[in-house]
Each structure stands twice: as C-alpha cells, then as structure tokens.
Design a protein around this motif. Structure first.
Motif, PDB file in Angstrom:
ATOM      1  N   THR A   1       0.812  -1.223   0.000  1.00  0.00           N
ATOM      2  CA  THR A   1       0.000   0.000   0.000  1.00  0.00           C
ATOM      3  C   THR A   1       0.842   1.269   0.000  1.00  0.00           C
ATOM      4  O   THR A   1       0.299   2.378   0.082  1.00  0.00           O
ATOM      5  CB  THR A   1      -0.914   0.041   1.232  1.00  0.00           C
TER       6      THR A   1
ATOM      7  N   PHE B   1       0.256   2.886   3.160  1.00  0.00           N
ATOM      8  CA  PHE B   1      -1.167   3.226   3.232  1.00  0.00           C
ATOM      9  C   PHE B   1      -1.493   4.557   2.560  1.00  0.00           C
ATOM     10  O   PHE B   1      -2.495   5.191   2.880  1.00  0.00           O
ATOM     11  CB  PHE B   1      -1.661   3.204   4.682  1.00  0.00           C
TER      12      PHE B   1
ATOM     13  N   SER C   1      -5.566   7.037  -1.358  1.00  0.00           N
ATOM     14  CA  SER C   1      -5.915   8.210  -0.556  1.00  0.00           C
ATOM     15  C   SER C   1      -5.971   9.445  -1.462  1.00  0.00           C
ATOM     16  O   SER C   1      -5.049   9.676  -2.250  1.00  0.00           O
ATOM     17  CB  SER C   1      -4.881   8.421   0.545  1.00  0.00           C
TER      18      SER C   1
ATOM     19  N   GLY D   1      -6.494   0.749  -2.688  1.00  0.00           N
ATOM     20  CA  GLY D   1      -5.380   0.927  -1.766  1.00  0.00           C
ATOM     21  C   GLY D   1      -4.128   0.175  -2.126  1.00  0.00           C
ATOM     22  O   GLY D   1      -3.116   0.287  -1.414  1.00  0.00           O
TER      23      GLY D   1
ATOM     24  N   ALA E   1      -8.077   4.115   0.511  1.00  0.00           N
ATOM     25  CA  ALA E   1      -6.915   3.488   1.133  1.00  0.00           C
ATOM     26  C   ALA E   1      -7.342   2.279   1.962  1.00  0.00           C
ATOM     27  O   ALA E   1      -8.443   2.247   2.516  1.00  0.00           O
ATOM     28  CB  ALA E   1      -6.180   4.494   2.017  1.00  0.00           C
ATOM     29  N   GLU E   2      -6.465   1.286   2.051  1.00  0.00           N
ATOM     30  CA  GLU E   2      -6.770   0.096   2.840  1.00  0.00           C
ATOM     31  C   GLU E   2      -6.741   0.414   4.329  1.00  0.00           C
ATOM     32  O   GLU E   2      -6.007   1.296   4.781  1.00  0.00           O
ATOM     33  CB  GLU E   2      -5.760  -1.022   2.544  1.00  0.00           C
TER      34      GLU E   2
END
Length: 710
Positions: A14, A17, A21, A42, A446-447
């Motif tokens: 990601t 992360f 986003s 993500g 996002a994850e």
C-alpha cells in the motif's frame, strides 16, 4: 482483503497506506468543482485525475492513464525520475498536474507525453509535441501550455499548434550543463521549490530560471549488481563546494527576453518566486550562509529589482510554504520569527502572537489569510502533535479544522477542502465546506491497516520533549518492563510526534514484536518554537542525541522501560542518529539499525549542511565533531561495541552510499563488528514492495537477536 495478510506485506503493497488516498486538491474559483488525484484502490499505484462536482455531489474521472496510454507501461525520462525522487513520489499515473486560472484546462505528463483535460466536460487528449515532457503548465488564460523538454522551455497553443522553444541552451551551452525551466538540485531537495518557471497573470510572458550546473562537482553512482551498465553522472553540490549558477529571465511569447538583475554574488539562492495580479513579481533570495535574505520586487519591463523587505538572523532563516505573497490590496504577506514566536505578518503588522506557531500560508483574500499552525510557546491548550487550519483576520483568529489531529486545507472562492488525519482512526478524512458549511466529502480508498496503533502522547524531562510511547497490543499492567526501541527521525524538517493514527503503524508493529517503542521529537525538530529548532546550530549530533537520552530515561519513570536493553532505529537523519547513539553512548544504547545515514556532512549538500554546521572552510572542527567517521566515536578502547546494522540503497543520489561504505571501512579498521545490508537499485526511498516488506522483517530479527529476545 486477506485477513491473514501480515502488516509488513500490507505496509509495503500500500506504500505506507498512501495508495487510494485522495490528494493534490484544486478548487475552481466559482466553487463548482474540486480536482484531485486518487488511485482506484489501496494497492493500485496508478493515480487518476478526478473531478468532484459540488452541485451534483458526484465524482467522475477526468483523466485515466490506462486509457490515455492504451494500456502501455509508463516510461520516465531521467529528468522526470529525478523530479519524483526529490519529491519522494513513489506512485504512478498522474502524479502532478497544473491548471489555468478558471480551472477549465488541466495539463499533465504521462510517460513523457503531454496531455490536457477539461474538467467540466471530462474530455482528455494528447498534444503531439516535442518531449520527453516535464512539468507542463497552462497559461492563466488557458490559451497556451508550457513545458520543459531536453533542457528547453517550450510553449504551444492549447490545441498543440504553434509549438516553439521559448528558452533553451544556445551556442556554448551544450553538453547538458545548462537547462531552463526546472529547479536545481538544492532548490528541489532542500528549499521546497520544485518549479523553474512561472506564468505572468496576463499570460503573455514567463519568469524562467536558467540553471548552469557546470561549476558543480560531478559524482558517479554505479550499480555494482550490473557492472555492464555505465555509472550515472550526478551534479552534486556537496558542502563547501560550488552550487549551480541560477539566473532568472523574463521571456515573452513574442520572443523577447529580459534578464532579472539582483546581487547574486551575495544572494545566490533563489528560494521563492510569486507572480499574481495583486502586484509585481516577488522573489525571495538568500545568502549562502542563510542568515540574510531579501524579498525583491521585479519590474517586468526592465528586469530591475527593488528591495521590499530584508531579514537577518544570527543563526539561520527558515523558508516557509506559501510566502512571500501579496494580498489583493498589495500588502506583503510573510512568516517571521518575532519575540520568540513564529508569526504571520501582513504588511508591517503581526496578525498572530505566541499562542500560534505558524507553519504555512494556504490562501490569501481581501478578508483573511488561511494558515496552518501548531500550538505556540504560550498556547493555553498545547494539543500535543496537532496541526490546525486557521482563518486570520485583522480582528483575530478562527480555527476551522475540527477535532484533534493533523489538518490541512486548500481554498478557492467559497469552497474549502479540509484534509484531516485523526489520532483515533486510520487514513484521511476530506470535508468540503462551502461558505463555511458542510458541502460533501471526498472518499478515501486506502486500505484499513491490519493493526491498530495505540500511541500514548506525552512529554519527557524538564524540556518537555514531545514523545509517543507504544506498548505491545497485548501488554497488561504488571507484565514487567520491556526492552526499548527508540524510533526517531530526530532532526530538522521531520516531526514524528503527530496526533495522527497512521504515523505510528510501523512503530506499533515493532512494539508488537516485544518492544516498548519510543518516538521522541527533541530539539531541532519542527513545530514547537524557533529557539527549539535552532538549538542544534553547530552541534546537531550532541543536541539531538542528548534529547533522545533524556527522553528514554525520563519516560522510564512512568512507563515499563528496561533501560538495560535499549535499541534505536532510524532512516536518513534518523539513521545518522541511530549510528551516533551506539557509537557515542553505548552506555545507554545497546543496538542500532541505521538506514541511509549521513555519516560525514562533507558528503551532504550545501544548503542543508551549511545551514546547521556553517561553511566547512570556516568551521572544519564543527564538521569533524559531527562526523561519525572523524568525530572520535571510533577511537578509544574503552568504548563498548554494540550491534549495528547499516542499510543503504546503492542508487541513492541524496545520501549517497559512500556514507555507509566509508563508515563501514572505518569500523572495520577500528576492529568494530557490524553488519551492512546493501540494497541494489534502491534510492533514498524504498518503494519496491519486496524490499520494503523484508526490510521491516530483517530489522525486527536483528533487534530481537541483539537484545537477547530470541
């Protein structure tokens, strides 16, 4: 998402992360549209350009790289690759864009090709122009697009017609040492100036930087894993050596060219350029020692400059985002260190006081100035690690961000986009405000992390050093003291103690490996006060290390810390601090992981090294005292050897691998055991998924083994 996915794998795939986003927001002046970048998930690295329609409350794709490139892979030019390294950009697709004044036309580059998009209609197309294209920008009226290709600034009509060179290397400027329209190394790496040209408000001419890096010393970065490949040549301005020569020119669409004149011998650094309809062009130029700087106005007809404001500081002068800039009625907006505080100045008046520590100017209107700020030295409620968005007027200050966290904003016309990171929830929340009232949100894709960070924010010692302490997820009171892992950056520009959940995910993972993790922002880190940041002048090694020692010892009085087992890890300045800790204070630190460390400041760049240590010709003893190689840490049989792992990307052109290789040679000569992990093909970033994942795993194993946990 696979529920068994490990955090190191998720963290790597990601890109910490960040993928999915939303970012890079632009608001149309009429408040109808918000542009932004976001990938489809993500784990997708490819950013798309999106449009949020506020009236309809809908999102649509304005530019899809996969469609525009026909599914083909991206190919980056050397210039574009360097730009992304300087900005630490690890994603793909549309990584940046520029707009006209009305936000009706967008320009961006994909695979070295020029594309434009119309947000209102959703139409995107390629302009068949000379490439490889870098940093394309529409004129304010939307009638032209400029870009850089092969060292020349080029321009064409918005439909691609009439392409021509506006400014390019001429006779006697061959060999690749002269270029127009791009920022030089130290501007992009250290001054936060990523641009090299600026359109006039009337769209009839541009201010264009000419960069001649022929005086800069050449370094060669080889890839030992591929001895058949030529080394890359890098113009690197190391401390005490020559910088690139930067000049500025007014270049008209009619072919006219007027040089901009200022005392470049005394003020060689071109730090900021601003050109708006509110006044003549503004320049901020700095002396090499960064203790004096001038804000200049430029006469667009003659190129002559006039001093509008001069600053002096006995230590150094910082550069701030968003300033200098004009108010609509022609007053100068700047950020200054006054009376021990960092304040907002409009004209000759400070509009903020010691309750706020101003970080950046976001937008300026006739009614107010939008800023980000943290709590100042006299704030009633400090809000540890918080950064908020404020409206500043002649009558006072109004906070517009809500709740604890780290907040930023973009504004145009009646619409403000507020991006917020919370200490209690992962990821970013994006709120749209119209005339101060809720007008929608922008979704993050996002994850969600597989673990939850549980930092306890506190202050340590008499200096009240900002700290975060993280214990293992299953830890209970009474379980006994834990081995300690200090996890700092600890130096300039790198605030780590933030009221934001995702800032502590990696630290929490290390805590879950059996450590009490401490993140400490000692003197030299940003966000507290000018004196706090400037306390490291001449002695960054001694001051920053002292505060790490103070923090861990003070925290042991309140947290279950085993001071007989203390490790430290860090990257870049944090890597320097980690190696310094076990070499200079083995009585406190018992193991270290040092990633991409600066081991000799003579090998680091001019603008950064000379700000904190001075010029090496004038302060050779200061450089020696702050070096890991010549600072005395390796001498003396009484010093205990502590386990040390050195990690370095061999393709790093910021902190070159010579730093780690020279330290390793010196350690070997001194008979000091250590480990070296060279990363082939890796730069100062580590975006490669497998590398990023295994780096965490290898560090954890080394630290556990070194402190006797395995």
């Amino acid at each position: 998402m696979d529920g068994q996915l490990s955090f190191p794998r998720q963290h790597a795939r990601t890109q910490r992360f960040t993928l999915g986003s939303p970012r890079s927001f632009t608001v149309s002046p009429d408040g109808a549209r918000v542009l932004f970048l976001r990938s489809r998930s993500g784990t997708d690295r490819q950013n798309l350009l999106w449009v949020h329609d506020l009236d309809e409350g809908t999102e649509r794709i304005a530019a899809d790289p996969a469609a525009l490139l026909g599914g083909g892979a991206e190919r980056l030019s050397d210039a574009e690759r360097a730009r992304r390294e300087r900005s630490r950009e690890g994603s793909a697709g549309v990584v940046g864009y520029a707009v006209d004044r009305a936000v009706e036309r967008v320009a961006f580059a994909l695979s070295g090709r020029l594309f434009t998009a119309e947000p209102r209609t959703g139409e995107a197309r390629e302009l068949p122009v000379e490439g490889p294209v870098v940093d394309p920008r529409p004129s304010p009226d939307g009638e032209h697009v400029a870009w850089v290709a092969r060292g020349a600034l080029r321009v064409a009509g918005a439909d691609g017609s009439g392409e021509r060179v506006l400014a390019g290397p001429g006779e006697g400027e061959a060999g690749g040492s002269v270029g127009y329209g791009l920022a030089e190394f130290v501007a992009a790496e250290e001054m936060d100036r990523s641009r090299g040209y600026w359109w006039s408000p009337e769209s009839d001419r541009l201010l264009v930087a000419r960069v001649d890096d022929s005086p800069v010393r050449r370094w060669w970065i080889a890839d030992p894993a591929h001895p058949d490949r030529r080394p890359a040549e890098v113009a690197y301005p190391a401390a005490g050596t020559a910088n690139a020569e930067v000049t500025l020119h007014l270049v008209g669409l009619d072919g006219s060219r007027v040089p901009v004149e200022w005392d470049r011998a005394r003020y060689p650094y071109l730090a900021r350029v601003h050109w708006s309809a509110a006044g003549p062009p503004l320049l901020l130029v700095q002396a090499r020692d960064q203790r004096t700087q001038l804000c200049l106005t430029v006469d667009p007809s003659t190129g002559a400059t006039t001093v509008l404001h001069a600053d002096e500081d006995p230590v150094w002068l910082d550069l701030f985002p968003g300033v200098p800039v004009w108010t609509p009625d022609g007053r100068l907006v700047r950020i200054a260190d006054e009376g021990g505080a960092r304040v907002l100045m409009v004209g000759d008046r400070p509009l903020t006081g010691p309750q706020l520590h101003i970080r950046a100017v976001l937008d300026v209107t006739a009614e107010d100035v939008l800023v980000t700020a943290s709590a100042g030295p006299e704030a009633e409620a400090p809000g540890l690690g918080e950064i908020h968005v404020h409206r500043v007027t002649e009558l006072g200050v109004e906070r517009i961000s809500e709740g604890a966290g780290v907040h930023g904003a973009v504004r145009s016309g009646p619409v403000t986009v507020v991006s917020s990171l919370s200490p209690s929830a992962p990821g970013v929340t994006v709120r749209l405000l119209r005339d101060g009232k809720p007008a929608g949100t922008v979704l993050s894709l996002a994850e969600e992390p597989v673990l939850t960070a549980r930092p306890r924010l506190t202050e340590a010692g008499e200096r009240r050093i900002p700290c975060a302490v993280l214990l293992p997820s299953g830890y209970r009171d009474g379980d006994g003291p834990l081995p300690v892992l200090m996890d700092p950056y600890g130096g300039p520009h790198g605030q780590r103690v933030l009221a934001a959940h995702n800032a502590y995910l990696t630290s929490q993972w290390f805590a879950d490996q059996g450590f009490a993790v401490v993140v400490a922002d000692g003197r030299g880190t940003p966000g507290r006060s000018p004196s706090w940041e400037k306390a490291i002048a001449g002695d960054p090694a001694g001051v920053t290390l002292e505060d790490q020692v103070t923090a861990v010892r003070a925290l042991a009085e309140s947290f279950p810390l085993d001071l007989g087992r203390v490790a430290i890890r860090g990257w870049s300045y944090g890597g320097y601090l980690a190696a310094l800790a076990v070499l200079r204070r083995p009585d406190v630190f018992h193991a270290a992981v040092s990633g991409a460390p600066v081991t000799d400041w003579l090998l680091y760049d001019t603008h950064y090294s000379e700000r904190y240590l001075g010029h090496p010709d004038e302060a050779p003893a200061v450089y020696a005292a702050n070096s890991l190689i010549s600072g005395g840490e390796l001498s003396g049989a009484a010093r205990e050897n502590r386990p040390l792992m050195l990690i370095h990307g061999l393709a790093d052109d910021n902190v070159v691998a010579a730093h780690t290789l020279r330290l390793s040679s010196a350690l070997l000569a001194a008979g000091r055991p250590h480990e070296v992990l060279p990363l082939s093909g890796v730069t100062h970033m580590t975006p490669q998924e497998q590398v990023a994942e295994n780096l965490l795993l290898l560090q954890a194993r080394f630290l556990r083994r070194s402190l006797g946990l395995d």
